[in-house]
Design an enzyme around this catalytic site. Structure first.
Site, PDB file in Angstrom:
ATOM      1  CB  SER A 193      -1.090   0.316   1.213  1.00 31.24           C
ATOM      2  OG  SER A 193      -0.303   0.365   2.346  1.00 31.24           O
ATOM      3  CD  GLU A 214       6.538  -1.765  -9.382  1.00 26.92           C
ATOM      4  OE1 GLU A 214       5.241  -0.806  -9.298  1.00 26.92           O
ATOM      5  OE2 GLU A 214       7.675  -1.538  -9.383  1.00 26.92           O
ATOM      6  CB  CYS A 248      -1.500  -3.223  -7.783  1.00 28.89           C
ATOM      7  SG  CYS A 248      -0.339  -3.964  -8.843  1.00 28.89           S
ATOM      8  CD  GLU A 338      -5.145   0.608  -4.659  1.00 27.82           C
ATOM      9  OE1 GLU A 338      -5.303  -0.671  -5.468  1.00 27.82           O
ATOM     10  OE2 GLU A 338      -4.779   0.787  -3.647  1.00 27.82           O
TER      11      GLU A 338
END
Length: 461
Positions: A193, A214, A248, A338
């Site tokens: 995250s 990432e 993701c 998200e």
């Protein structure tokens, strides 16, 4: 794992790396081949563990966690010799007689921290790059996927010398800070995250350790008025609910032109029924939510709009039905974070500028997906939106190819990997200037005469 044990493991890798064993092409290729063979040997066990952790369907687990690694490893093996070859580059006239080259050298001992959503692939894919680059590695799997972490530990332990590659057992929340702050790793590769990514970067600063992050973000899917709706919605629904939305680069929310909104919603409902049946809870092709905490967070989002489809759940099975949510305010909690779950908010737009303004409310998404037949519309979004990567008239699949880099920008990550970029992520590119001793020009040396200055101005004009 005690700090003393960690220190011994780190020191052993430092000594192994300094001994030079990892630097040869033959060694690296052999380790990559061993890794692929080990994955094949334990493939069924890996798939079983992924199902135990998240009820992943075999097809999704194989394609996204195992098969993709076979391709990544094969690509690295077939291209490694060229990647390792020193790159000759031109040399400016004032530096003659000299030659210039760039040499890729392994960074050293690296730390790879994996996430829970793709707990095998997102830990091993960076390892492929670390091996190809000639590094030693410590792997830290997610403890939120314990069955997969156990298989990883077994696979790595039986495949590699612990002085070369090993798995750090224990809680990632405790071990992560201990590893990052306690030891001067030459590179840290983190997938997770944005919140934790900031913490990793902050802790890595103690040793000035470079990082690849990432992360994620709110990746939009935009369906314009001229899109091929039947094809577009089918691809979009598959991408959103793959791994129950716990990806993701999953389409986080849908921006749809007002003129086609109703048709898109009806097509999406039909695709959900086609893919998962009238009672998705009984469908073996739908992954479950990773844990109760995530389940409760996702269920809270359902109050942020009107449920157009889905909404059913079972907390005991960590099941949430694929859900479409309409009448969602841009100020609602679901549009601030998200989602990482099987809930798709649907937002209507009238103009390209309006859609752009909505996307920029959550700037720097990891991915962007645009469904349109117009090159003008395509250019508008590709040029105006800063995003990690994406697809036109498709979704999710851009990260599959090892021939293109994968990574984020700003809040969605720093650095990239896959294919050659994985090799480069774990390499330092050293510049070398080699100058002949047959001629020793006095141009650079004092005294700095007016003639030398005139020559410098001519060379550097």
């Amino acid at each position: 794992m005690q700090e003393q044990d960690i220190e011994q493991a780190y020191s052993a890798k430092r000594a192994f790396f300094d001994g030079g064993s990892t630097r040869s092409y033959a060694f690296r290729v052999a380790q990559l081949a061993k890794l692929k063979a080990a994955i094949k040997r334990r493939e069924d066990e890996i798939l079983t563990a992924l199902h135990a952790d998240m009820c992943k369907p075999v097809y999704e687990a194989f394609s996204s966690e195992v098969g993709i690694l076979y391709e990544e490893i094969d690509y690295a093996i077939s291209h490694l010799k060229r990647w390792m070859r020193p790159q000759r580059v031109g040399t400016s006239l004032m530096l003659q007689p000299s030659r210039s080259r760039i040499v890729a050298e392994p960074r050293g001992v690296v730390l790879i921290i994996g996430p829970w959503n793709y707990p095998f692939q997102l830990l091993i894919a960076p390892l492929v790059g670390a091996i190809a680059a000639g590094c030693c590695a410590v792997l830290l799997p997610s403890d939120m996927a314990p069955h997969t972490a156990a298989v990883v530990a077994k696979l790595v332990g039986e495949t590699f010398d612990s002085c070369y590659v090993s798995v750090a057992p224990g809680s990632g929340a405790q071990l992560g800070p201990m590893l990052i702050e306690g030891f001067p790793f030459n590179h840290i590769f983190f997938t997770g995250s944005p919140k934790v990514g900031r913490q990793v970067m902050g802790m890595a600063a103690k040793h000035l350790t470079p990082v690849t992050l990432e992360l994620g973000g709110k990746s939009p899917a935009i369906v314009h008025a001229d899109a091929n709706l039947r094809v577009s919605v089918r691809r979009l629904v598959w991408a959103k609910f793959f791994n129950a939305g716990q990806t993701c680069v999953a389409p986080d929310y849908l921006l749809v032109h007002h003129s086609v909104k109703d048709e898109v919603v009806e097509l999406a409902k039909g695709c959900i029924r086609e893919f998962y049946g009238d009672d998705p809870e009984r469908c073996a092709d739908l992954t479950r939510i990773v844990n109760r905490r995530r389940f409760d967070t996702l269920m809270g989002y359902l109050a942020d709009g009107r449920i157009a489809h889905g909404g059913r759940s079972n907390p005991e099975k960590l099941y949430i039905e694929p859900t479409l949510l309409e009448n969602v305010s841009l100020e609602a909690p679901i549009m601030q974070e998200e989602i990482f779950g099987p809930i798709l908010p649907i937002i209507v737009y009238d103009s390209l500028d309006e859609a752009l303004a909505i996307v920029r409310r959550n700037r720097y998404p990891l991915a962007l997906y645009l469904f349109t037949q117009s090159k003008r519309v395509e250019r508008f979004f590709v040029e105006q939106v800063e995003f990690g990567g994406g697809a036109i008239n498709n979704a999710l699949l851009h990260l599959v190819s090892p021939k293109v880099p994968f990574g984020g920008v700003m809040a969605s990550g720093t650095g990239s990997y896959h294919g050659r970029r994985s090799f480069e992520a774990f390499s330092h590119h050293k510049s070398i200037l080699s100058t002949s001793t047959l001629v020793n020009l006095s141009f650079f040396f004092p005294p700095y005469t007016s003639a030398k200055l005139k020559l410098a101005r001519w060379f550097m004009r």
